[in-house]
Enzyme design. Structure first.
Site, mmCIF file in Angstrom:
data_model
loop_
_atom_site.group_PDB
_atom_site.id
_atom_site.type_symbol
_atom_site.label_atom_id
_atom_site.label_comp_id
_atom_site.label_asym_id
_atom_site.label_seq_id
_atom_site.Cartn_x
_atom_site.Cartn_y
_atom_site.Cartn_z
ATOM 1 N N TYR A 1 1.177 -4.014 16.447
ATOM 2 C CA TYR A 1 0.857 -3.353 15.183
ATOM 3 C C TYR A 1 1.298 -1.888 15.204
ATOM 4 C CZ TYR A 1 -2.090 -6.856 12.787
ATOM 5 O OH TYR A 1 -2.558 -7.956 12.107
ATOM 6 N N HIS B 1 -8.926 -8.126 0.800
ATOM 7 C CA HIS B 1 -7.784 -7.266 0.440
ATOM 8 C C HIS B 1 -7.238 -7.627 -0.940
ATOM 9 C CE1 HIS B 1 -7.809 -5.739 4.504
ATOM 10 N NE2 HIS B 1 -7.612 -6.940 5.009
ATOM 11 N N ASP C 1 -7.003 -12.944 5.760
ATOM 12 C CA ASP C 1 -7.516 -12.203 6.907
ATOM 13 C C ASP C 1 -8.677 -11.314 6.482
ATOM 14 O OD1 ASP C 1 -5.756 -10.615 5.382
ATOM 15 O OD2 ASP C 1 -5.554 -9.180 7.018
ATOM 16 N N GLU C 2 -9.503 -10.982 7.428
ATOM 17 C CA GLU C 2 -10.592 -10.010 7.255
ATOM 18 C C GLU C 2 -11.446 -10.275 6.014
ATOM 19 O OE1 GLU C 2 -9.266 -6.038 9.555
ATOM 20 O OE2 GLU C 2 -8.270 -6.304 7.630
ATOM 21 N N TRP D 1 1.961 -1.565 9.085
ATOM 22 C CA TRP D 1 0.885 -1.552 8.088
ATOM 23 C C TRP D 1 0.700 -0.142 7.549
ATOM 24 C CZ3 TRP D 1 -0.853 -5.961 6.296
ATOM 25 C CH2 TRP D 1 -0.862 -7.103 7.110
ATOM 26 N N ASN D 2 0.599 -0.023 6.235
ATOM 27 C CA ASN D 2 0.431 1.281 5.601
ATOM 28 C C ASN D 2 -1.031 1.545 5.251
ATOM 29 O OD1 ASN D 2 3.195 2.298 5.556
ATOM 30 N ND2 ASN D 2 3.594 0.536 4.247
ATOM 31 N N ASP D 3 -1.881 1.550 6.282
ATOM 32 C CA ASP D 3 -3.296 1.867 6.075
ATOM 33 C C ASP D 3 -3.470 3.274 5.499
ATOM 34 O OD1 ASP D 3 -3.456 -0.493 7.468
ATOM 35 O OD2 ASP D 3 -4.854 0.230 8.988
ATOM 36 N N ASN E 1 -2.068 -5.674 -1.624
ATOM 37 C CA ASN E 1 -3.089 -5.156 -0.720
ATOM 38 C C ASN E 1 -3.645 -3.892 -1.348
ATOM 39 O OD1 ASN E 1 -4.682 -4.652 1.683
ATOM 40 N ND2 ASN E 1 -3.167 -5.879 2.800
ATOM 41 N N TRP F 1 -3.259 -12.619 15.305
ATOM 42 C CA TRP F 1 -3.323 -11.157 15.303
ATOM 43 C C TRP F 1 -4.486 -10.607 16.106
ATOM 44 C CZ3 TRP F 1 -7.184 -8.135 12.854
ATOM 45 C CH2 TRP F 1 -8.156 -8.879 12.169
ATOM 46 N N ARG G 1 0.807 -1.223 0.000
ATOM 47 C CA ARG G 1 0.000 0.000 0.000
ATOM 48 C C ARG G 1 0.842 1.276 0.000
ATOM 49 N NH1 ARG G 1 -4.413 -1.686 4.437
ATOM 50 N NH2 ARG G 1 -2.533 -2.552 5.379
#
Length: 759
Positions: free
Chosen positions: A492, A347, A414-415, A538-540, A275, A466, A246
């Site tokens: 995280y 994702h 995930d998710e 994480w690069n949200d 992602n 996680w 990301r």
């Protein structure tokens, strides 16, 4: 108190009460607090119950059969037991046993301070002093590792140090292979006044020993205290996750990360290959199509192209298969394993853009994120994703080997907000596909949140724990997964966000965090299924939320987390005793040799140029903040749509004119900024570029000529996001070539550098 009463109390202490269950018994066993090396741990016996040794966190010291290995100094080890009663099993709390040396040695040199701390040390007297001529014996160490060690020694001892390879008998530094040892990362280091011997059964153990030696030398300037060190990690996986999907990072960035990890004996680099922007519902609710507009990236070269012409590979930055293979080999030479993650069925916007016909159609939570969910219910999806994986898992004709040969392969998963049974069948199929190709798979723990009938493959499968809501740690442990603590609340980091900020909590982590606690869930420290821990960056904050940050801006976030987690994952003790002392030690040791991630200058002398012709090769060292560039330039033309380069190098490009005619710069991570104003044609002007951490300012004749704008993630047509405020515009000033494509003249150029301590 009568004798009979005393006897009854003693019996009650030795034998559980009739009403105790298996767990109560497990946590009240009579376990010795001290044992001497060379002896054996006797398993407690309990009437009406069976007690077994589950394992030790240092199985190299207390073995599976209870025998106690050799130690050179007193060492605490945690052990756990399994108790079975009335057909029910329970695992015990952690029992700490101090394993003591058979015979106390006389006091000698104190333990050298390194990160992570040496597990065992017995000091003697005296020291080894290395001069400007160092003789080394590498034995059968692989040549690539020997070259790394010699380069690092010169970086630490001085470039003028003469390093000569000699037979072992005359060497100052001797690397030895030994048939003994319990694992490949174990090593011993014995220092005498005439030489230091680093011995291991593997090249990896020898390399870890070289990191210890180099950290000592960086502090002393060339001497090593005499004594014997025995060192081995507590857990086999000591990891860092980098979300390279990301926010783009370069190969150089990743090499620097690997070198820094090796410096702290971290050995597992989890790279998120694909992602996308998480908050896709923001597009949907505003009437836009995230499938067409949202940021997504797949960072590896791929042959996959959809029927719609869409390439799977990212358009801005990606690694060719050859480059990624070279990166894997680069890491392995330094003791680091790369774990690539291919994330589906959630994702997965990179995948659904190629195959929009495979977007998930079932019921789901977060329907605004449907476009990044590939259809786990469709058998065609597993076939499609399997074809992508096989590009890297199977033999590559150009490379002569698989791209990912020797890697653990992460399947993501995930998710996923769709149906549980659909998820379980898909995850099971992915894991079996990876195993069928001869690889160890890894997955995000999600099975508790997705209950169902399908039993998901667990044999030989690694799992990141996680979230306790998505995956109960004890359930996963009992199902047979190999567990990696990646608890979001503790481990995280989302840089520049207001959530998930482990980097703001380093002191607590150093003092309190334990690898075998996932949130509030306790996994026995010695359970064989607990294999380690990983912290995650994480690069949200990408796409609509991106402020322009790059590796320079997150380096300290990464490095300062790695040194803390390294200490907590390698050993159990707090050495140094306080977090503040640890930070002081890290500062004293400094960065890994041979890397300069912040582009610090070796001197503060300014660069002064009066060019006679353009282009001109400067071949100067690139400059990180703080710097102040002053140039007198005159454009003779500014054709529309033409880029005119003032300064360039591997680090990026400074433009006198971008395609829109404005002054700006492009970093090597593909981030592009415009200062929003244009230079005049036919007029000499004074241009000043002032570079600071997270800020780059342009002055023309003493004034700002526009508003700095992030161009990489352009504003939507309706102006929904303002991309001019809160920008992080760090720019590493390239000083390799001047005026590469300039239509005009540079009358003079000067770059001044400030003390790095002031940045």
């Amino acid at each position: 108190m009568t004798k009979a009463t005393l006897m009854m109390l003693a019996a009650m202490a030795a034998t559980p009460l009739m009403g105790q269950d298996a767990k109560q018994i497990a946590d009240s066993l009579q376990v010795p607090t001290e044992l001497v090396c060379g002896t054996k741990l006797e398993i407690p016996t309990v009437d009406g119950a069976t007690v077994e040794l589950l394992g030790a966190d240092y199985e190299q010291i207390i073995h599976a059969d209870g025998t106690i290995g050799y130690v050179v100094s007193d060492t605490p080890v945690n052990v756990n037991f399994k108790v079975t009663k009335d057909g029910k099993e329970a695992f015990s709390k952690d029992y700490e046993i101090l394993v003591k040396v058979a015979k106390a040695a006389q006091a000698g040199n104190p333990k050298p301070q390194v990160v992570p701390s040496l597990l065992q040390w017995q000091g003697t007297t005296g020291e080894l002093k290395l001069g400007k001529e160092v003789k080394i014996y590498f034995g059968d160490m692989p040549r690539a590792q020997a070259e790394i060690i010699m380069e690092d020694l010169r970086a630490v001892l001085g470039a003028d140090t003469q390093i000569t390879e000699v037979p072992s008998g005359s060497a100052h530094i001797i690397f030895m292979r030994t048939p003994e040892g319990n694992c490949d990362e174990e090593y011993t280091m014995m220092t005498q006044p005439n030489c230091v011997r680093i011995a291991s059964r593997s090249a990896k153990g020898q390399f870890w020993g070289s990191r210890t030696l180099l950290q000592i030398l960086k502090q002393t300037g060339g001497s090593v205290p005499c004594g014997v060190a025995y060192d081995v990690p507590r857990y086999e996986v000591r990891g860092v996750l980098f979300d390279i999907a990301r926010t783009p990072y370069t190969l150089k960035d990743m090499r620097d990360v690997i070198d820094a990890m090796a410096w702290y004996k971290m050995n597992d680099l989890h790279l998120v290959i694909n992602n996308n922007y998480i908050f896709l519902e923001e597009y949907v609710k505003d009437g836009h199509d995230p499938l067409k507009e949202a940021y997504t990236a797949f960072r590896l070269e791929s042959d996959m192209v959809g029927a719609n012409g869409q390439r799977l590979t990212a358009d801005d930055i990606y690694f060719t298969k050859a480059e990624f293979r070279e990166l894997i080999d680069y890491a392995k030479q330094r003791g680091v394993n790369i774990v690539p993650e291919f994330d589906t069925p959630g994702h997965a916007l990179s995948f659904t853009k190629v195959r929009p016909d495979l977007i998930y159609q079932g019921p789901m939570n977060h329907p605004g994120r449907r476009s990044d969910h590939i259809d786990a219910a469709n058998p065609e999806t597993l076939k499609f994703v399997g074809e992508v994986l096989d590009e890297y898992l199977l033999h590559d004709a150009k490379l002569g080997r698989p791209v990912l040969e020797g890697c653990v392969v992460h399947v993501g998963a995930d998710e996923f907000y769709g149906e549980a049974e659909v998820y379980r069948k898909y995850a099971d199929g992915l894991l079996k596909h990876v195993k069928s190709r001869g690889y160890t798979p890894r997955i995000w723990g999600s099975l508790t949140h997705k209950p169902g009938k399908t039993k998901v493959e667990s044999d030989g499968v690694q799992m990141n724990l996680w979230s306790a809501q998505w995956q109960d740690p004890i359930e996963a442990m009992n199902d047979g997964f190999k567990l990696i603590n990646t608890n979001d609340g503790h481990l995280y980091i989302v840089p520049f966000a207001n959530y998930y900020r482990m980097d703001k909590n380093h002191k607590w982590v150093y003092n309190n965090w334990r690898p075998n606690y996932v949130g509030k869930a306790h996994i026995p420290a010695g359970h064989p299924n607990l294999i380690g821990a990983t912290f995650a960056i994480w690069n949200d904050m990408t796409d609509l939320k991106h402020s322009g940050y790059g590796m320079y801006d997150v380096w300290e976030v990464f490095r300062s987390s790695a040194d803390v987690l390294s200490q907590r994952m390698w050993g159990t003790e707090h050495n140094p005793a306080t977090f503040e002392q640890h930070r002081a030690l890290v500062s004293k040791i400094g960065e890994a040799p041979s890397i300069n991630p912040l582009y610090l200058r070796t001197g503060d002398a300014p660069v002064c140029i009066t060019p006679t012709a353009l282009p001109m090769q400067l071949n100067e060292q690139a400059a990180g903040p703080n710097y102040h560039l002053t140039a007198e330039i005159e454009l003779t033309a500014a054709p529309e749509g033409t880029e005119q380069v003032l300064l360039s190098g591997p680090e990026g490009t400074l433009f006198a004119t971008m395609k829109d005619g404005t002054v700006g710069f492009r970093r090597n991570d593909a981030m592009e900024f415009s200062f929003g104003g244009k230079l005049p044609v036919g007029k000499k002007v004074k241009l000043e570029l002032i570079g600071k951490p997270q800020s780059t300012q342009l002055l023309v004749d003493g004034k700002e000529i526009g508003t700095l704008t992030l161009m990489s993630y352009k504003d939507r047509e309706d102006g929904w996001k303002n991309r001019t405020k809160g920008l992080r515009s760090t720019f590493i000033l390239p000083l390799q070539t001047l005026g590469e494509s300039l239509q005009g003249k540079v009358h003079s150029l000067k770059v001044e550098f400030s003390d790095p301590e002031t940045k």
